[in-house]
Enzyme design. Structure first.
Site, PDB file in Angstrom:
ATOM      1  N   LYS A  88      49.785  52.330 107.204  1.00  0.00           N
ATOM      2  CA  LYS A  88      51.163  52.659 106.950  1.00  0.00           C
ATOM      3  C   LYS A  88      52.116  52.135 108.091  1.00  0.00           C
ATOM      4  O   LYS A  88      52.786  52.108 108.093  1.00  0.00           O
ATOM      5  CB  LYS A  88      51.175  54.216 106.702  1.00  0.00           C
ATOM      6  CG  LYS A  88      50.912  54.773 105.712  1.00  0.00           C
ATOM      7  CD  LYS A  88      51.057  56.572 105.245  1.00  0.00           C
ATOM      8  CE  LYS A  88      51.271  56.889 103.805  1.00  0.00           C
ATOM      9  NZ  LYS A  88      51.041  58.351 104.011  1.00  0.00           N
ATOM     10  N   GLU A 130      39.033  60.428 100.606  1.00  0.00           N
ATOM     11  CA  GLU A 130      40.020  61.441 101.733  1.00  0.00           C
ATOM     12  C   GLU A 130      39.054  62.347 102.591  1.00  0.00           C
ATOM     13  O   GLU A 130      39.691  62.199 103.338  1.00  0.00           O
ATOM     14  CB  GLU A 130      40.952  61.417 100.756  1.00  0.00           C
ATOM     15  CG  GLU A 130      42.957  61.457 102.199  1.00  0.00           C
ATOM     16  CD  GLU A 130      43.422  61.395 101.555  1.00  0.00           C
ATOM     17  OE1 GLU A 130      44.099  59.828 101.281  1.00  0.00           O
ATOM     18  OE2 GLU A 130      44.585  62.254 101.642  1.00  0.00           O
ATOM     19  N   HIS A 183      29.629  50.444  77.285  1.00  0.00           N
ATOM     20  CA  HIS A 183      30.200  49.385  77.367  1.00  0.00           C
ATOM     21  C   HIS A 183      30.308  48.674  77.762  1.00  0.00           C
ATOM     22  O   HIS A 183      30.559  47.314  77.569  1.00  0.00           O
ATOM     23  CB  HIS A 183      30.524  49.574  75.776  1.00  0.00           C
ATOM     24  CG  HIS A 183      30.810  50.026  74.481  1.00  0.00           C
ATOM     25  ND1 HIS A 183      29.430  49.628  73.319  1.00  0.00           N
ATOM     26  CD2 HIS A 183      30.779  51.287  74.188  1.00  0.00           C
ATOM     27  CE1 HIS A 183      29.214  50.035  72.361  1.00  0.00           C
ATOM     28  NE2 HIS A 183      29.805  51.398  72.825  1.00  0.00           N
ATOM     29  N   LYS A 231      56.461  66.102 100.707  1.00  0.00           N
ATOM     30  CA  LYS A 231      56.355  66.948 102.134  1.00  0.00           C
ATOM     31  C   LYS A 231      56.964  66.741 102.698  1.00  0.00           C
ATOM     32  O   LYS A 231      57.954  67.811 103.257  1.00  0.00           O
ATOM     33  CB  LYS A 231      54.874  66.740 102.649  1.00  0.00           C
ATOM     34  CG  LYS A 231      54.987  68.595 103.413  1.00  0.00           C
ATOM     35  CD  LYS A 231      53.268  68.850 103.764  1.00  0.00           C
ATOM     36  CE  LYS A 231      52.248  69.102 103.011  1.00  0.00           C
ATOM     37  NZ  LYS A 231      51.281  69.251 103.179  1.00  0.00           N
ATOM     38  N   GLU A 244      56.738  54.731 100.795  1.00  0.00           N
ATOM     39  CA  GLU A 244      56.431  53.961  99.340  1.00  0.00           C
ATOM     40  C   GLU A 244      57.150  55.557  97.821  1.00  0.00           C
ATOM     41  O   GLU A 244      58.317  55.239  97.371  1.00  0.00           O
ATOM     42  CB  GLU A 244      55.663  54.642  98.569  1.00  0.00           C
ATOM     43  CG  GLU A 244      54.696  53.568  99.564  1.00  0.00           C
ATOM     44  CD  GLU A 244      53.833  54.097 100.272  1.00  0.00           C
ATOM     45  OE1 GLU A 244      52.852  53.762 100.810  1.00  0.00           O
ATOM     46  OE2 GLU A 244      54.240  55.304 101.467  1.00  0.00           O
ATOM     47  N   GLY A 257      47.922  67.697 100.583  1.00  0.00           N
ATOM     48  CA  GLY A 257      48.266  67.122  98.962  1.00  0.00           C
ATOM     49  C   GLY A 257      47.397  66.719  98.656  1.00  0.00           C
ATOM     50  O   GLY A 257      47.220  67.127  97.081  1.00  0.00           O
ATOM     51  N   ARG A 258      46.810  66.083  98.746  1.00  0.00           N
ATOM     52  CA  ARG A 258      44.980  65.965  97.873  1.00  0.00           C
ATOM     53  C   ARG A 258      44.625  67.703  96.834  1.00  0.00           C
ATOM     54  O   ARG A 258      43.957  67.983  95.508  1.00  0.00           O
ATOM     55  CB  ARG A 258      44.025  65.639  98.607  1.00  0.00           C
ATOM     56  CG  ARG A 258      43.548  66.438  99.139  1.00  0.00           C
ATOM     57  CD  ARG A 258      42.466  65.424  99.927  1.00  0.00           C
ATOM     58  NE  ARG A 258      41.863  65.150 101.029  1.00  0.00           N
ATOM     59  CZ  ARG A 258      41.875  65.417 101.915  1.00  0.00           C
ATOM     60  NH1 ARG A 258      43.675  64.713 102.545  1.00  0.00           N
ATOM     61  NH2 ARG A 258      41.827  65.971 103.359  1.00  0.00           N
TER      62      ARG A 258
END
Length: 540
Positions: A507, A356, A387, A210, A216, A270-271
């Protein structure tokens, strides 16, 4: 939006729930079903192609009524209306919260600062459609004139998890001749694995950031640029990169043609952005028509959430029951268990969406919330978990409420496979609910010393979500269901579900520490200093 100041646990509705919990906490699901033969029918709700059976919860009709009273006291419906109207319910950032606008039909009006944002959404959808069609048809030519056949999305967090999850979920609908991959981790191995077997001349990168400043993402994007430039030259960047960003200047400085930059907006977090231009790589994979079908499924769930009464409202029921276990039974985690291999990334997406959003200890009024919030979300596709960690679910000491998601028709068919998968699906919720008594074990002739080990207490709560088939429309409805569930819980706890200041601290510290890793003497706490010196030694 008016900020509520009263804590939900100080209300009469909370007190009544606390008293009710004392009365029903030890009642077993065996008893609840034995005493109410219509329980399963009454505790089933349906919307947007999804059926929710919540009868295997440690709850009664009175529980649901009391939870609905609490939701009314918290103003859940009023907050939802404020969200749909574009009010600035993200109070710490003074922003509207309008992921619902991403799937609003053309012609609808949601006005923010005098501008109908639905018009903006559809303008970008048309632009996305044009690019997707060109790439899918083989008409997007790279720098050498060869058709692009590989698309790599570079993003992180919401710019990766949602689209990557949806791409995996809808893999049967993907274009057979277009390879789509996702890179998020700044670990060089992630970018290498995504590109080492691709031809730069036939590869298009979608840089999703954005702000176009996310460290990153920009590190990965610059390395991808070097990969392209090293093979094709500086002039190749414009034909091999597009961007999703609000930072037009930084996009142009990177070398991306502004024509190939797609807008995103500060009113979608964002999410929640998988249905925006952040989903461009996904649209290229499944095609514009299926992308819009996915949005239509989400819209159907949006309308259900907005209009249905709390007692029959799927997101509200999931949200209220989640609070019931978190705050009254002391459950700390929540498992989401999809019985579909294609939903292998769903839980990862829901981890960000839920933790978040509601991993908050401070309310909208700036005061401590005073109750537990934000359960730890985990899980993986069945039958793998059976399992592994299902042992803990069945016989462990921790209460773990679970959501089971299943489909009547398979995405891929092989004789006998789907019936076996779904037999396990139905069996697990029944076994968790009803268990196996010591008397039943003894009746099977088990040796006395083995009986305690083969007894299952049951009374482990589950929700069952069942749909006909995993289609784009169904996926949209599922994701929107969980988005609104998170909204409900945030409203109940009186937290801001739409900021993420906790993401920022690490960050900031990372940007401060990074120069020390180049060799400078560290000046942090004793533990961090020692670790950095060890890192220096190992790196030589």
């Amino acid at each position: 939006m008016t900020v509520a100041t009263s804590r939900i646990d100080s209300t009469p509705q909370w007190a009544r729930l606390r008293e009710h919990h004392r009365a029903v906490a030890r009642v077993h699901l065996r008893t609840l079903f034995a005493d109410d033969h219509d329980r399963a029918e009454r505790m089933t709700a349906e919307a947007a192609g999804l059926v929710l059976d919540y009868s295997k919860n440690r709850a009664t009709a009175e529980t649901i009524a009391l939870l609905c009273d609490l939701a009314r006291r918290a103003g859940v419906a009023e907050r939802a209306r404020a969200m749909f109207a574009g009010e600035r319910i993200n109070v710490t950032e003074d922003r509207p919260v309008l992921h619902v606008a991403l799937r609003a039909p053309e012609g609808e009006r949601i006005v923010v600062d005098g501008r109908n944002v639905v018009d903006d959404v559809h303008a970008e959808l048309r632009k996305m459609t044009q690019l997707s069609d060109v790439v899918r048809d083989g008409r997007w030519e790279g720098h050498t004139g060869e058709a692009v056949r590989n698309v790599v999305n570079v993003g992180i967090g919401g710019s990766d998890l949602g689209p990557a999850m949806a791409h995996e979920a809808l893999r049967p609908y993907s274009h057979p001749d277009v390879t789509v991959r996702f890179v998020s981790n700044v670990d060089a191995a992630a970018l290498w694995e995504a590109t080492h077997d691709l031809d730069p001349a036939r590869t298009l990168f979608v840089v999703s950031s954005k702000t176009f400043t996310t460290p990153e993402t920009l590190t990965n994007a610059r390395s991808a640029r070097q990969w392209v430039v090293g093979a094709l030259g500086d002039d190749a960047v414009a034909r091999h990169f597009v961007a999703v960003s609000t930072n037009e200047r930084a996009v142009a400085e990177f070398g991306i043609d502004p024509v190939n930059a797609f807008a995103t907006w500060d009113w979608v977090g964002g999410r929640y952005s998988w249905g925006s231009p952040i989903g461009l790589a996904l649209m290229i994979s499944i095609g514009p028509a299926r992308f819009r079908a996915m949005l239509d499924g989400a819209r159907a769930m949006d309308e259900h959430f907005r209009d249905a009464p709390l007692e029959r409202n799927l997101p509200a029921l999931l949200g209220m029951l989640g609070l019931w276990y978190t705050n009254f039974f002391g459950a700390e985690t929540h498992a989401v268990l999809p019985y579909s291999q294609y939903l292998s990334k769903l839980t990862s997406h829901l981890q960000q969406l839920d933790m978040e959003s509601n991993g908050k200890s401070v309310g909208l009024d700036g005061e401590p919330v005073g109750v537990a919030t934000g359960p730890i979300v985990w899980g993986q596709p069945g039958t793998n978990g059976q399992h592994a960690y299902h042992q803990l679910l069945h016989q462990g000491t921790r209460l773990v409420p679970c959501d089971f998601l299943g489909f009547c028709r398979p995405s891929r068919a092989l004789a006998g496979h789907h019936d076996l998968l779904m037999a396990n699906f139905f069996a697990q919720t029944a076994a968790l609910a009803f268990g196996k008594t010591a008397a039943e074990v003894v009746a099977e002739g088990v040796a006395p010393e083995q009986v305690p080990h083969r007894t299952f207490p049951g009374n482990r709560p589950t929700n069952t979500l069942l749909a006909d088939e995993l289609t784009p429309r169904t996926l949209g409805a599922i994701v929107a269901l969980y988005e609104h569930k998170v909204f409900v819980q945030g409203a109940l706890w009186n937290v801001n579900s739409f900021d993420q200041w906790g993401v920022e601290l690490g960050k900031v510290l990372a940007s401060d520490i990074e120069p020390a890793l180049a060799g400078a003497e560290p000046s942090y706490d004793a533990s961090t200093n020692a670790l950095i010196r060890r890192y220096h030694t190992a790196r030589g």
